[in-house]
Design a protein around this motif. Structure first.
Motif, mmCIF file in Angstrom:
data_model
loop_
_atom_site.group_PDB
_atom_site.id
_atom_site.type_symbol
_atom_site.label_atom_id
_atom_site.label_comp_id
_atom_site.label_asym_id
_atom_site.label_seq_id
_atom_site.Cartn_x
_atom_site.Cartn_y
_atom_site.Cartn_z
ATOM 1 N N THR A 1 1.772 10.212 -5.438
ATOM 2 C CA THR A 1 1.988 9.210 -4.559
ATOM 3 C C THR A 1 2.627 8.139 -5.010
ATOM 4 O O THR A 1 3.152 7.126 -4.166
ATOM 5 C CB THR A 1 0.493 8.762 -4.074
ATOM 6 O OG1 THR A 1 -0.103 8.154 -5.356
ATOM 7 C CG2 THR A 1 -0.330 9.778 -3.376
ATOM 8 N N GLN A 2 3.034 7.949 -6.214
ATOM 9 C CA GLN A 2 3.851 7.047 -6.585
ATOM 10 C C GLN A 2 5.291 7.217 -6.890
ATOM 11 O O GLN A 2 6.157 6.391 -7.470
ATOM 12 C CB GLN A 2 3.198 6.274 -7.907
ATOM 13 C CG GLN A 2 1.661 5.594 -7.860
ATOM 14 C CD GLN A 2 1.435 5.105 -8.959
ATOM 15 O OE1 GLN A 2 2.244 4.603 -9.911
ATOM 16 N NE2 GLN A 2 0.109 4.826 -8.960
ATOM 17 N N MET A 3 5.786 8.374 -6.392
ATOM 18 C CA MET A 3 7.149 8.734 -6.252
ATOM 19 C C MET A 3 7.701 7.502 -5.562
ATOM 20 O O MET A 3 7.371 7.001 -4.436
ATOM 21 C CB MET A 3 7.510 10.122 -5.674
ATOM 22 C CG MET A 3 7.107 11.229 -6.660
ATOM 23 S SD MET A 3 7.198 12.853 -5.630
ATOM 24 C CE MET A 3 8.816 12.681 -5.229
ATOM 25 N N LEU B 1 9.952 6.233 -2.979
ATOM 26 C CA LEU B 1 10.653 5.865 -1.647
ATOM 27 C C LEU B 1 10.178 4.637 -1.367
ATOM 28 O O LEU B 1 9.023 4.463 -1.033
ATOM 29 C CB LEU B 1 10.273 6.859 -0.554
ATOM 30 C CG LEU B 1 10.919 6.543 0.646
ATOM 31 C CD1 LEU B 1 12.375 7.160 0.926
ATOM 32 C CD2 LEU B 1 9.906 6.870 1.955
ATOM 33 N N SER B 2 10.864 3.604 -1.843
ATOM 34 C CA SER B 2 10.111 1.954 -1.727
ATOM 35 C C SER B 2 9.475 1.866 -2.621
ATOM 36 O O SER B 2 9.086 0.940 -3.208
ATOM 37 C CB SER B 2 9.602 1.821 -0.301
ATOM 38 O OG SER B 2 10.446 1.828 0.708
ATOM 39 N N GLY B 3 8.814 3.186 -3.523
ATOM 40 C CA GLY B 3 7.885 2.842 -4.549
ATOM 41 C C GLY B 3 6.482 2.278 -4.024
ATOM 42 O O GLY B 3 6.137 1.949 -2.989
ATOM 43 N N TRP B 4 5.568 2.364 -5.133
ATOM 44 C CA TRP B 4 4.334 1.842 -5.115
ATOM 45 C C TRP B 4 4.471 0.335 -5.191
ATOM 46 O O TRP B 4 5.180 -0.193 -5.781
ATOM 47 C CB TRP B 4 3.299 2.477 -6.262
ATOM 48 C CG TRP B 4 1.875 1.886 -6.045
ATOM 49 C CD1 TRP B 4 1.365 0.964 -6.615
ATOM 50 C CD2 TRP B 4 1.020 2.497 -5.191
ATOM 51 N NE1 TRP B 4 -0.197 0.882 -6.289
ATOM 52 C CE2 TRP B 4 -0.223 1.715 -5.418
ATOM 53 C CE3 TRP B 4 1.110 3.563 -4.154
ATOM 54 C CZ2 TRP B 4 -1.554 2.087 -4.734
ATOM 55 C CZ3 TRP B 4 -0.122 3.897 -3.354
ATOM 56 C CH2 TRP B 4 -1.312 3.150 -3.864
ATOM 57 N N PRO B 5 3.751 -0.412 -4.123
ATOM 58 C CA PRO B 5 3.628 -1.699 -4.646
ATOM 59 C C PRO B 5 3.508 -2.243 -6.003
ATOM 60 O O PRO B 5 2.657 -1.954 -6.834
ATOM 61 C CB PRO B 5 2.347 -2.393 -3.812
ATOM 62 C CG PRO B 5 1.939 -0.947 -2.904
ATOM 63 C CD PRO B 5 2.381 0.156 -3.586
ATOM 64 N N ASN B 6 4.378 -3.315 -6.177
ATOM 65 C CA ASN B 6 4.662 -3.940 -7.385
ATOM 66 C C ASN B 6 4.767 -5.286 -7.272
ATOM 67 O O ASN B 6 5.303 -5.789 -6.559
ATOM 68 C CB ASN B 6 6.161 -3.334 -7.835
ATOM 69 C CG ASN B 6 6.215 -3.790 -9.711
ATOM 70 O OD1 ASN B 6 5.765 -4.616 -9.908
ATOM 71 N ND2 ASN B 6 6.677 -2.841 -10.350
ATOM 72 N N THR B 7 3.829 -5.931 -8.023
ATOM 73 C CA THR B 7 3.580 -7.323 -8.023
ATOM 74 C C THR B 7 4.848 -7.993 -8.334
ATOM 75 O O THR B 7 4.699 -9.470 -8.025
ATOM 76 C CB THR B 7 2.338 -7.690 -8.999
ATOM 77 O OG1 THR B 7 2.412 -7.342 -10.282
ATOM 78 C CG2 THR B 7 0.951 -7.221 -8.366
#
Length: 403
Positions: A313-315, A317-323
């Protein structure tokens, strides 16, 4: 003079005949001395016996996915006739993979002609089944109407390539009636043959459709590697050694997700499909689950059914939310709001308890729960293995297109 010549020729022919007869008798004697080996043998009690003939071998073992989590190795015992043998404990109904190790060298079982390729590893397969209600039955070829499995080339303008995919047409497909489409995506190291060969897609679909357990549908299995046109040996790069990273050094013109509508367009224009959201589903395993997640966020109103199987799920495409990257988090939130605001009929997540991607999927579920987004979740035993993905395909196919 002629009589002498004829006599000599007769003598030569007779001697040749005798020599040939002696050689044939010797060969037959040697053949008769070699045991006729059958392997594997699925016994009535569910145990499985493996046999391997090599009188000169010092150590032989069999390794297979007889455990739900990891591969098991069973040491084989040498008999007086040179046959090595071992019998498993009773196995549950399932499709199993295995190989032999002979004096440190991994080989396939020479007595079993049924072989699958997973990336660059060849393994033998066999099926244990005890009733018409078990998994082994669903994965086996039954005496039911059969669909058509084809390797199809299509044009991808987005990637600038002619590409290959596998298409399953249900037995009811006649070129007149329209059918819904499930897009089925493979994982890292796989290609357009993976789901059909390792996932038993046509057998599963044939049997589910025949039993009335799922809606007859078209199943499309594309190649998810944007730098490769097709499976190894089936495109112009030739017979390279597949390793899961082939040609990743090349920069693709677009991602799998960005090019995905090329596949949908081709299918809708070449087959009788229900070319609207209610007639489309997409699901995939591991990397293909990541692609499915990305496709859901890019095209939230194109598909009504989504299935994430052991998904990465962290592939990106915009990526996983990153602080540390506020713009990515905002884009992600916007995509997810659009997706679930469009009210998909099914957003399904499935994963094994021992899967190394479980934490990623747990984080996704926490996010969905916080936002109040509706989804279904299934968790079972086992890890990141084909045994689970065949289960997930069987389950997902029965959930879609029934409204």
């Amino acid at each position: 003079m002629k009589k002498i010549l004829h006599s000599s020729l007769f003598t030569l022919h007779f001697l040749a005949f005798c020599c040939l007869a002696a050689m044939t008798a010797s060969a037959q004697q040697q053949l008769g001395q070699r045991p006729r080996v059958k392997s594997p043998i699925v016994n009535p009690d569910g145990t499985v016996t493996f046999n391997f003939y090599d009188p000169s071998a010092q150590a032989v073992s069999v390794s297979g996915d007889f455990d739900e989590i990891r591969s098991q190795r069973l040491d084989m015992t040498k008999q007086e006739n040179g046959v090595w043998t071992v019998t498993t404990r009773p196995l549950e109904p399932e499709l199993y993979s295995y190989s032999f190790t002979v004096d440190g060298q991994r080989i396939v079982d020479p007595a079993n002609s049924y072989v699958n390729r997973d990336i660059n590893t060849l393994s033998n397969i066999f099926i244990v089944t005890k009733s018409a209600d078990d998994k082994g039955h669903v994965y086996s070829v039954q005496d039911v109407p059969h669909g058509t499995l084809s390797r199809v080339w299509y044009d991808s303008p987005t990637l600038g390539q002619q590409r290959r995919m596998t298409v399953y047409l249900p037995p009811q497909y006649d070129g007149k009636k329209r059918f819904p489409v499930m897009y089925l995506l493979h994982g890292w190291g796989g290609d357009e043959t993976a789901w059909a060969d390792l996932g038993r897609t046509s057998q599963i679909m044939d049997n589910l459709i025949a039993a009335g357990r799922c809606v007859p549908m078209i199943v499309v299995m594309p190649n998810g590697n944007p730098t490769c046109n097709a499976a190894p040996g089936w495109w112009h790069e030739g017979m390279y050694v597949p390793d899961g990273n082939a040609f990743n050094y090349r920069k693709a013109k677009a991602t799998m997700e960005e090019s995905f509508m090329d596949i949908v367009t081709f299918i809708d224009t070449h087959y009788k499909t229900i070319a609207k959201r209610s007639g489309r589903a997409v699901t995939g395993l591991s990397m293909g689950g990541g692609h499915t997640f990305g496709i859901a966020r890019l095209y939230p109103e194109t598909f009504h059914y989504y299935g994430l199987q052991s998904a990465a799920t962290q592939m990106a495409l915009s990526g996983w939310p990153n602080t540390q990257q506020q713009n990515h988090e905002t884009a992600y939130d916007t995509q997810m709001a659009r997706l679930f605001g469009s009210k998909p009929k099914l957003f399904w997540i499935a994963i094994g308890k021992e899967d190394f991607l479980l934490q990623q999927n747990t984080q996704l579920r926490q996010y969905l729960d916080e936002k109040g987004y509706t989804y279904e979740y299934y968790e079972n035993d086992g890890g990141h293995i084909w045994r689970n993905w065949r289960i997930y395909l069987t389950m997902f196919a029965q959930k879609i297109f029934k409204d």
